[in-house]
Scaffold this motif. Structure first.
Motif, PDB file in Angstrom:
ATOM      1  N   VAL A 134       0.842  -1.204   0.000  1.00  0.00           N
ATOM      2  CA  VAL A 134       0.000   0.000   0.000  1.00  0.00           C
ATOM      3  C   VAL A 134       0.878   1.254   0.000  1.00  0.00           C
ATOM      4  N   ALA A 135       1.974   1.232   0.741  1.00  0.00           N
ATOM      5  CA  ALA A 135       2.896   2.380   0.759  1.00  0.00           C
ATOM      6  C   ALA A 135       3.486   2.621  -0.627  1.00  0.00           C
ATOM      7  N   GLN A 136       3.797   1.551  -1.341  1.00  0.00           N
ATOM      8  CA  GLN A 136       4.326   1.707  -2.699  1.00  0.00           C
ATOM      9  C   GLN A 136       3.260   2.214  -3.667  1.00  0.00           C
ATOM     10  N   LEU A 137       2.008   1.815  -3.453  1.00  0.00           N
ATOM     11  CA  LEU A 137       0.938   2.359  -4.290  1.00  0.00           C
ATOM     12  C   LEU A 137       0.908   3.865  -4.151  1.00  0.00           C
ATOM     13  N   ARG A 138       1.029   4.322  -2.913  1.00  0.00           N
ATOM     14  CA  ARG A 138       0.995   5.763  -2.633  1.00  0.00           C
ATOM     15  C   ARG A 138       2.251   6.460  -3.153  1.00  0.00           C
ATOM     16  N   GLY A 139       3.411   5.920  -2.813  1.00  0.00           N
ATOM     17  CA  GLY A 139       4.668   6.586  -3.120  1.00  0.00           C
ATOM     18  C   GLY A 139       5.103   6.444  -4.567  1.00  0.00           C
ATOM     19  N   SER A 140       5.343   5.233  -5.007  1.00  0.00           N
ATOM     20  CA  SER A 140       5.880   4.986  -6.346  1.00  0.00           C
ATOM     21  C   SER A 140       4.860   5.185  -7.464  1.00  0.00           C
ATOM     22  N   HIS A 141       3.601   4.925  -7.166  1.00  0.00           N
ATOM     23  CA  HIS A 141       2.573   4.980  -8.205  1.00  0.00           C
ATOM     24  C   HIS A 141       1.637   6.180  -8.077  1.00  0.00           C
ATOM     25  N   GLY A 142       1.769   6.948  -6.999  1.00  0.00           N
ATOM     26  CA  GLY A 142       0.953   8.148  -6.820  1.00  0.00           C
ATOM     27  C   GLY A 142      -0.536   7.879  -6.695  1.00  0.00           C
ATOM     28  N   ILE A 143      -0.899   6.741  -6.134  1.00  0.00           N
ATOM     29  CA  ILE A 143      -2.302   6.359  -6.017  1.00  0.00           C
ATOM     30  C   ILE A 143      -2.808   6.742  -4.625  1.00  0.00           C
ATOM     31  N   THR A 144      -3.956   7.368  -4.576  1.00  0.00           N
ATOM     32  CA  THR A 144      -4.551   7.746  -3.303  1.00  0.00           C
ATOM     33  C   THR A 144      -5.242   6.535  -2.682  1.00  0.00           C
ATOM     34  N   VAL A 145      -4.845   6.229  -1.466  1.00  0.00           N
ATOM     35  CA  VAL A 145      -5.457   5.140  -0.715  1.00  0.00           C
ATOM     36  C   VAL A 145      -5.969   5.744   0.584  1.00  0.00           C
ATOM     37  N   ALA A 146      -7.251   5.584   0.844  1.00  0.00           N
ATOM     38  CA  ALA A 146      -7.859   6.141   2.057  1.00  0.00           C
ATOM     39  C   ALA A 146      -7.173   5.577   3.301  1.00  0.00           C
ATOM     40  N   ARG A 147      -7.005   6.411   4.309  1.00  0.00           N
ATOM     41  CA  ARG A 147      -6.311   6.020   5.534  1.00  0.00           C
ATOM     42  C   ARG A 147      -6.965   4.811   6.207  1.00  0.00           C
ATOM     43  N   ASP A 148      -8.300   4.792   6.250  1.00  0.00           N
ATOM     44  CA  ASP A 148      -8.974   3.661   6.900  1.00  0.00           C
ATOM     45  C   ASP A 148      -8.808   2.357   6.118  1.00  0.00           C
ATOM     46  N   VAL A 149      -8.520   2.470   4.838  1.00  0.00           N
ATOM     47  CA  VAL A 149      -8.324   1.287   4.005  1.00  0.00           C
ATOM     48  C   VAL A 149      -7.015   0.587   4.376  1.00  0.00           C
ATOM     49  N   VAL A 150      -5.999   1.358   4.764  1.00  0.00           N
ATOM     50  CA  VAL A 150      -4.725   0.757   5.149  1.00  0.00           C
ATOM     51  C   VAL A 150      -4.937  -0.210   6.315  1.00  0.00           C
ATOM     52  N   GLY A 151      -5.667   0.219   7.325  1.00  0.00           N
ATOM     53  CA  GLY A 151      -5.970  -0.657   8.462  1.00  0.00           C
ATOM     54  C   GLY A 151      -6.791  -1.853   8.056  1.00  0.00           C
ATOM     55  N   ALA A 152      -7.733  -1.656   7.151  1.00  0.00           N
ATOM     56  CA  ALA A 152      -8.567  -2.764   6.679  1.00  0.00           C
ATOM     57  C   ALA A 152      -7.720  -3.793   5.930  1.00  0.00           C
ATOM     58  N   VAL A 153      -6.790  -3.330   5.093  1.00  0.00           N
ATOM     59  CA  VAL A 153      -5.904  -4.246   4.358  1.00  0.00           C
ATOM     60  C   VAL A 153      -5.072  -5.057   5.346  1.00  0.00           C
ATOM     61  N   GLN A 154      -4.503  -4.391   6.338  1.00  0.00           N
ATOM     62  CA  GLN A 154      -3.697  -5.088   7.346  1.00  0.00           C
ATOM     63  C   GLN A 154      -4.530  -6.138   8.077  1.00  0.00           C
ATOM     64  N   LEU A 155      -5.734  -5.785   8.461  1.00  0.00           N
ATOM     65  CA  LEU A 155      -6.600  -6.697   9.204  1.00  0.00           C
ATOM     66  C   LEU A 155      -7.022  -7.899   8.355  1.00  0.00           C
TER      67      LEU A 155
END
Length: 150
Positions: free
Chosen positions: A43-64
């Motif tokens: 998810v961090a690479q989606l944001r950083g390398s690919h410039g994709i917006t990922v909602a903050r609450d989605v990061v926790g959902a992906v981890q869970l």
């Protein structure tokens, strides 16, 4: 198709483009945390390398979701577990493949039950849930939108 480690360009060019990554885990102690870390890095690479917006609450959902699916694989399926992550459009597909042919079953809600709520949680967070038997076990695939819920 781009890998999450691919530095070329930023963002996805069109609806057919996808970003994906895969990692195998041995099922030993530490596999669950390692899988969660792998998903967080993706998810961090989606944001950083690919410039994709990922909602903050989605990061926790992906981890869970990754944590729950890999926990089940480590608990009920001997041997390695494969985690595939693929973003197509605004949907992240999480696939966990393990060696057990036994299909998981969500239990009926029971407030007094301690534990065994992981599959219920996964199904509540994801838009889709699919199990496929494979010659060597099963593959569980879920879909999670990466935009914040309205």
């Amino acid at each position: 198709m781009k890998s999450a480690g691919d530095d070329q360009g930023s963002g996805l060019n069109g609806p057919g483009d996808a970003v994906k990554a895969s990692r195998a885990f041995d099922g030993a102690s530490g596999s669950i945390a390692a899988a969660r870390h792998f998903a967080t890095g993706f998810v961090a690479q989606l944001r950083g390398s690919h410039g994709i917006t990922v909602a903050r609450d989605v990061v926790g959902a992906v981890q869970l979701v990754v944590s729950e699916l890999v926990t089940n694989a480590c608990k009920y399926a001997p041997g390695p577990t494969l985690v595939d992550l693929e973003l197509t459009g605004r949907t992240l597909e999480i696939t966990v493949t393990d060696s057990s042919p036994v299909q998981p079953m969500a239990q009926e809600a029971e407030p007094g039950r301690v534990g065994q709520h992981g599959l219920e949680i996964v199904m509540a967070l994801c838009d889709g849930f699919e199990v496929q038997r494979r010659p060597f076990g099963k593959r569980i695939r879920v879909r999670l939108p990466i935009a914040a819920a309205a």
